[in-house]
Design an enzyme around this catalytic site. Structure first.
Site, PDB file in Angstrom:
ATOM      1  N   GLY A  20     -40.765  49.380   6.464  1.00 54.39           N
ATOM      2  CA  GLY A  20     -40.016  48.755   5.377  1.00 54.39           C
ATOM      3  C   GLY A  20     -39.068  49.792   4.786  1.00 54.39           C
ATOM      4  O   GLY A  20     -39.424  50.951   4.687  1.00 54.39           O
ATOM      5  N   ALA A  46     -39.097  53.705   5.591  1.00 56.72           N
ATOM      6  CA  ALA A  46     -40.388  54.281   5.946  1.00 56.72           C
ATOM      7  C   ALA A  46     -41.014  53.516   7.091  1.00 56.72           C
ATOM      8  O   ALA A  46     -40.767  52.320   7.258  1.00 56.72           O
ATOM      9  CB  ALA A  46     -41.318  54.206   4.732  1.00 56.72           C
ATOM     10  N   LYS A  47     -41.819  54.265   7.853  1.00 59.57           N
ATOM     11  CA  LYS A  47     -42.635  53.629   8.887  1.00 59.57           C
ATOM     12  C   LYS A  47     -44.061  53.960   8.481  1.00 59.57           C
ATOM     13  O   LYS A  47     -44.321  55.053   7.967  1.00 59.57           O
ATOM     14  CB  LYS A  47     -42.269  54.299  10.227  1.00 59.57           C
ATOM     15  N   LYS A  49     -47.509  57.035   5.682  1.00 59.88           N
ATOM     16  CA  LYS A  49     -46.116  56.619   5.458  1.00 59.88           C
ATOM     17  C   LYS A  49     -45.228  57.778   5.883  1.00 59.88           C
ATOM     18  O   LYS A  49     -45.368  58.892   5.362  1.00 59.88           O
ATOM     19  CB  LYS A  49     -45.909  56.296   3.978  1.00 59.88           C
ATOM     20  N   ASP A  59     -40.973  47.038  -9.642  1.00 57.60           N
ATOM     21  CA  ASP A  59     -40.670  46.362  -8.368  1.00 57.60           C
ATOM     22  C   ASP A  59     -41.838  45.478  -7.951  1.00 57.60           C
ATOM     23  O   ASP A  59     -42.270  45.470  -6.799  1.00 57.60           O
ATOM     24  CB  ASP A  59     -40.356  47.399  -7.282  1.00 57.60           C
TER      25      ASP A  59
HETATM   26  C1  7LV Z   1     -42.424  45.919   2.779  1.00 63.81           C
HETATM   27  N1  7LV Z   1     -42.666  47.207   2.124  1.00 63.81           N
HETATM   28  C2  7LV Z   1     -41.391  47.664   1.463  1.00 63.81           C
HETATM   29  C3  7LV Z   1     -43.139  48.266   3.045  1.00 63.81           C
HETATM   30  C4  7LV Z   1     -44.407  47.885   3.798  1.00 63.81           C
HETATM   31  C5  7LV Z   1     -44.725  48.987   4.808  1.00 63.81           C
HETATM   32  C6  7LV Z   1     -46.007  48.662   5.588  1.00 63.81           C
HETATM   33  C7  7LV Z   1     -47.192  48.365   4.665  1.00 63.81           C
HETATM   34  N2  7LV Z   1     -48.410  47.979   5.386  1.00 63.81           N
HETATM   35  C8  7LV Z   1     -48.354  46.852   6.235  1.00 63.81           C
HETATM   36  O1  7LV Z   1     -47.276  46.183   6.312  1.00 63.81           O
HETATM   37  N3  7LV Z   1     -49.441  46.459   6.959  1.00 63.81           N
HETATM   38  C9  7LV Z   1     -49.416  45.255   7.805  1.00 63.81           C
HETATM   39  C10 7LV Z   1     -50.657  47.246   7.015  1.00 63.81           C
HETATM   40  C11 7LV Z   1     -50.783  48.246   5.919  1.00 63.81           C
HETATM   41  C12 7LV Z   1     -52.041  48.798   5.693  1.00 63.81           C
HETATM   42  N4  7LV Z   1     -52.238  49.693   4.705  1.00 63.81           N
HETATM   43  C13 7LV Z   1     -51.194  50.120   3.948  1.00 63.81           C
HETATM   44  C14 7LV Z   1     -51.433  51.057   2.939  1.00 63.81           C
HETATM   45  C15 7LV Z   1     -50.400  51.532   2.184  1.00 63.81           C
HETATM   46  C16 7LV Z   1     -49.107  51.038   2.428  1.00 63.81           C
HETATM   47  C17 7LV Z   1     -47.973  51.531   1.622  1.00 63.81           C
HETATM   48  C18 7LV Z   1     -46.666  51.367   2.097  1.00 63.81           C
HETATM   49  C19 7LV Z   1     -45.593  51.839   1.332  1.00 63.81           C
HETATM   50 CL1  7LV Z   1     -43.981  51.620   1.905  1.00 63.81          CL
HETATM   51  C20 7LV Z   1     -45.796  52.465   0.103  1.00 63.81           C
HETATM   52  O2  7LV Z   1     -44.729  52.907  -0.643  1.00 63.81           O
HETATM   53  C21 7LV Z   1     -47.093  52.626  -0.363  1.00 63.81           C
HETATM   54 CL2  7LV Z   1     -47.361  53.371  -1.889  1.00 63.81          CL
HETATM   55  C22 7LV Z   1     -48.187  52.170   0.370  1.00 63.81           C
HETATM   56  N5  7LV Z   1     -48.849  50.114   3.382  1.00 63.81           N
HETATM   57  C23 7LV Z   1     -49.857  49.624   4.145  1.00 63.81           C
HETATM   58  C24 7LV Z   1     -49.660  48.619   5.150  1.00 63.81           C
HETATM   59  C25 7LV Z   1     -46.872  47.361   3.573  1.00 63.81           C
HETATM   60  C26 7LV Z   1     -45.584  47.717   2.818  1.00 63.81           C
END
Ligand code: 7LV
Length: 318
Positions: free
Chosen positions: A21, A24-25, A41, A117
Site C-alpha cells: 500500500g 510500502a510492501k 513493512k 486517517d
Molecule cells: C492499505 N494500507 C495503506 C497498507 C496495507 C499494507 C498491508 C497490510 N496488511 C495486509 O494487507 N494483510 C493482508 C496482512 C497484514 C498482516 N499484518 C499486518 C500488520 C501490520 C500492517 C501494517 C501496515 C502498514 Cl502500511 C502500517 O503503516 C502499519 Cl502501522 C501496519 N499490515 C499488516 C497486513 C494492511 C495495510
C-alpha cells in the site's frame, strides 16, 4: 544505519509479501529468537522522497504507543537504501468492532496524538481476532497538546471533515470523531454517507453535511450518527461523550474501557529472566537494555516474548 539487509536477516526469516500500500510492501516474517510471526513493512528510501518525513512521524508516534488495540512496533532497521518496520502481525484482514475503535482512539488521544486517517483499511484483526489500529503516517502530536489547532490537510477524502476541506484550522480529536461517524455509518449501512467520483462534488456534499438514513437504521443509531457528523465541530460529540454514550454502552453498565493493558515502560520479570539467561547477561543489564527501548533486537525480543506470554504461550527463547 547498517549497510545491508544482513541486520534484518540476522534476526528474522523473511517470507512472502502479504500486502502492499502506498510506498510500502509488507512481508510475513518470523522473529528467530522467539519464533513469533511479525509483519515487516519495507520502504525503499529512493521511492519515499519527501514522504520519508511521514515515515519518521509514523515511527516516532508508534514508539510512544503501546495498547492492546494499536498495532505494536517492535523493531526499526534502517539500511543505506531501505527502512524496515517490524510490526505486530494481524492476519485477520480488515474489519472492525466499533467500541474497540473508540477504545483505541481514546487511548491515542490520551497520549496526545490525533490519528487523522481513520478508515476501514486501517483497522486490522490479529490472530486472536482482536482489532488493531494501524498507519500512523498522518498522525499529529500538536506541541501544546490535542487542544491546539492543526492545519495540514490529509487523510482520505470520504472521511475528511468539513472544516478540513474548507482549509480551516481544526482540532485533531474533533476530526477523528467525525471520521469515526463515517466509519460507523459504513459499518451500519455498507456504503459511505458522502461519496462521489468527482472530488469537488464529494467536498460539496461533505460541507453541506446532508446524507440519507437508510430505513434499517434504528432511531438511536440515526441520533448518534447525527451527533458525530455535525458540520460545526463545536456541536459535534466529543470523545469523552462517545465513551459513555447510551448507544455505545447499550447492554453494558460501564463506559468503554480504553486504558492500555500494556503501558509503555512496564518491565515483565519472566521475560527479563528468560532474556538474561539466553543473552548470558545479568538481570540488571537486561533490564537496562530493555528499558532503553531503542527498537532494536533487544526491544523486539522483549516485546515479542511479552506477546507470547499474553497469548498464554511459554516464555521461551530458542
Ligand atoms: C492499505 N494500507 C495503506 C497498507 C496495507 C499494507 C498491508 C497490510 N496488511 C495486509 O494487507 N494483510 C493482508 C496482512 C497484514 C498482516 N499484518 C499486518 C500488520 C501490520 C500492517 C501494517 C501496515 C502498514 Cl502500511 C502500517 O503503516 C502499519 Cl502501522 C501496519 N499490515 C499488516 C497486513 C494492511 C495495510
Amino acid at each position: 544505519p547498517v549497510e545491508s539487509t544482513s541486520e534484518l536477516l540476522k534476526h528474522y526469516e523473511v517470507y512472502e509479501t502479504i500486502g502492499s500500500g502506498g510506498f510500502a510492501k509488507v512481508k510475513l516474517g518470523i522473529h528467530i529468537l522467539t519464533g513469533e510471526k511479525v509483519a515487516i513493512k519495507i520502504m525503499e528510501k529512493k521511492d519515499l522522497g519527501v514522504r520519508s518525513s511521514l515515515v519518521k512521524i509514523e515511527i516516532e508516534a508508534m514508539k510512544n504507543l503501546s495498547h492492546q488495540h494499536v498495532c505494536r512496533l517492535y523493531h526499526v532497521i534502517e539500511t543505506s537504501s531501505k527502512i524496515y518496520m517490524v510490526l505486530e502481525y494481524c492476519p485477520g484482514g480488515e474489519l472492525f468492532d466499533y467500541t474497540i475503535i473508540i477504545s483505541a482512539l481514546a487511548y491515542v488521544h490520551s497520549q496526545g496524538y490525533a490519528h487523522r486517517d481513520l478508515k476501514p483499511e486501517n483497522l486490522l484483526i490479529d490472530e486472536d481476532h482482536n482489532l488493531k489500529l494501524i498507519d500512523f503516517g498522518l498522525c499529529a502530536k500538536p506541541k501544546g497538546g490535542l487542544g491546539f489547532e492543526l492545519l495540514t490537510c490529509c487523510g482520505s477524502p470520504a472521511y475528511a471533515t468539513p472544516e478540513l476541506i474548507q482549509g480551516k484550522a481544526y482540532i485533531g480529536s474533533e476530526a477523528d470523531v467525525w471520521s469515526m461517524g463515517i466509519l460507523l455509518y459504513a459499518l451500519l449501512c455498507g456504503f459511505l454517507p458522502f461519496d462521489d467520483d468527482n472530488c469537488m462534488v464529494l467536498y460539496r456534499k461533505i460541507t453541506r453535511g446532508k446524507y440519507s438514513n437508510p430505513h434499517w437504521l434504528s432511531p438511536a443509531s440515526i441520533l448518534l450518527l447525527n451527533q458525530m457528523m455535525q458540520v460545526d465541530p463545536k456541536r459535534r460529540l466529543t470523545m469523552k461523550q462517545l465513551l459513555d454514550h447510551p448507544w455505545v454502552m447499550k447492554g453494558y453498565s460501564t463506559p468503554v474501557e480504553w486504558h492500555s493493558k500494556h503501558p509503555l515502560g512496564h518491565i515483565d520479570e519472566d521475560c527479563i529472566t528468560e532474556m538474561a539467561v539466553a543473552f548470558k547477561q545479568s538481570r540488571q543489564r537486561t533490564i537496562q537494555l530493555v528499558s532503553d527501548c531503542k527498537y532494536d533486537q533487544m526491544t523486539a525480543t522483549y516485546l515479542l516474548l511479552l506477546a507470547k506470554k499474553h497469548q498464554g504461550r511459554p516464555v521461551r527463547l530458542r
